[in-house]
Design a protein around this motif. Sequence first.
Motif, PDB file in Angstrom:
ATOM      1  N   GLU A   1      -1.367   6.456   2.046  1.00 57.71           N
ATOM      2  CA  GLU A   1      -2.549   5.601   2.171  1.00 57.71           C
ATOM      3  C   GLU A   1      -2.404   4.660   3.365  1.00 57.71           C
ATOM      4  O   GLU A   1      -3.378   4.420   4.105  1.00 57.71           O
ATOM      5  CB  GLU A   1      -2.749   4.784   0.888  1.00 57.71           C
TER       6      GLU A   1
ATOM      7  N   GLN B   1       0.821  -1.204   0.000  1.00 56.67           N
ATOM      8  CA  GLN B   1       0.000   0.000   0.000  1.00 56.67           C
ATOM      9  C   GLN B   1       0.862   1.264   0.000  1.00 56.67           C
ATOM     10  O   GLN B   1       1.947   1.296   0.590  1.00 56.67           O
ATOM     11  CB  GLN B   1      -0.904  -0.001   1.239  1.00 56.67           C
TER      12      GLN B   1
ATOM     13  N   SER C   1      -4.930   4.735   6.478  1.00 57.49           N
ATOM     14  CA  SER C   1      -5.683   3.506   6.724  1.00 57.49           C
ATOM     15  C   SER C   1      -5.411   2.949   8.118  1.00 57.49           C
ATOM     16  O   SER C   1      -6.327   2.508   8.819  1.00 57.49           O
ATOM     17  CB  SER C   1      -5.339   2.456   5.665  1.00 57.49           C
TER      18      SER C   1
END
Length: 379
Positions: free
Chosen positions: A345, A341, A349
């Motif tokens: 992000e 990822q 997250s």
Amino acid sequence: MLAANIYDVVDENGNPTLAGMTVTGRSATMFVMVAGISLAFITGGRHPVRGHLRRATSVGVAVRAVLIAVIGLSIAYASPDLEVILPNYGLYFLLAIPLIGLRPRTLAAVAGGLVVVGPLIILGATALGLQPVNEDGPTFTDLVTHPLGFLLQLLVTGGFPAVVYLAYLIAGLAIGRLDLSSTRVATWLFGGGLALAVAAWFASSLLLFNLGGLQHLMALAGPGADPAAVRNDILWNADRVPSWWWLAVRSHHSCTPFDALHSLGVAMAILGGVLLITKLRPARRLLWPVGVAGAMTLTIYSAHALVLGSGLFGNRPNALYAVTVAGALIFAVVWRRLFGQGPLERIVSAVSARARRAAMSWQWLTPRGRGQRVGSPAA
């Protein structure tokens, strides 16, 4: 998005550029619509979360919204000539939280209502002479020194006003509740979006060219203005003016009903077309790097804003565009293979997931939640 931020809308002669006629404005709408689809995915996909799980998920979305806004307000200092959209994103997500559980048709109706009402609110604000506190986009400084003006800029007076742009996110939320693996849904998105875009464009043309709208708007420029330049500005780079005829404009970021419907239709058609194309295995393989970059838009957008603020390549937009596109694709592929990822992000997250878990634990301790396992039918 990269092209829209790098190239001017009109050239030094006042004529629209290729970017101004194609991607400018439309890319921002697609950006927000896809964010709405992502919001649908993280809140249950085709089946929205319910009960305690919905409340915990809402906490996670709220934390995500705040983090995205903080990132945007931070990088705004490094890229003063670019109105960073991320603070607006944060507000869009916060405003969409109460809508998470609605059905697609209801969401579509809400989006349609905003397309009608939002431009009227902007027209009223323009008539009252309300101006954004910062023409280059809000910062932390504006939040502290002009909190009301800061909020008003995000809602109405800025370049990405929530009273209209929220419609794109809600439309994406409705689309994300559909079966996007279905060929029928993809075809409907492509055909319906294309029809909506074409209808809005020609309806605007009818009002502007055949019913006198363009002449009325050109008259507001006053004597001495270059008619050709004024005409191009109205069609491709229109300012907000206190005139009912402004509602007929279709230029980028004008936030009129025709601009909203046209750009949303284009975004839907492109989404449907991509869904259809990627049903072919060779197309999926060919477009895989683009998909990887698309999964890191927060990181790539933020890095792109910093590059623009650095003045790299000066007045050579073609070189800047080639370098940023190649850099984004190469970075995304390498990072994905090494770490998965995207960096920003991952941070967003992780923090939002922790907030969501904390909210679920807190609900376990409340009188209503005690004794019920979160996520069970009773919850």
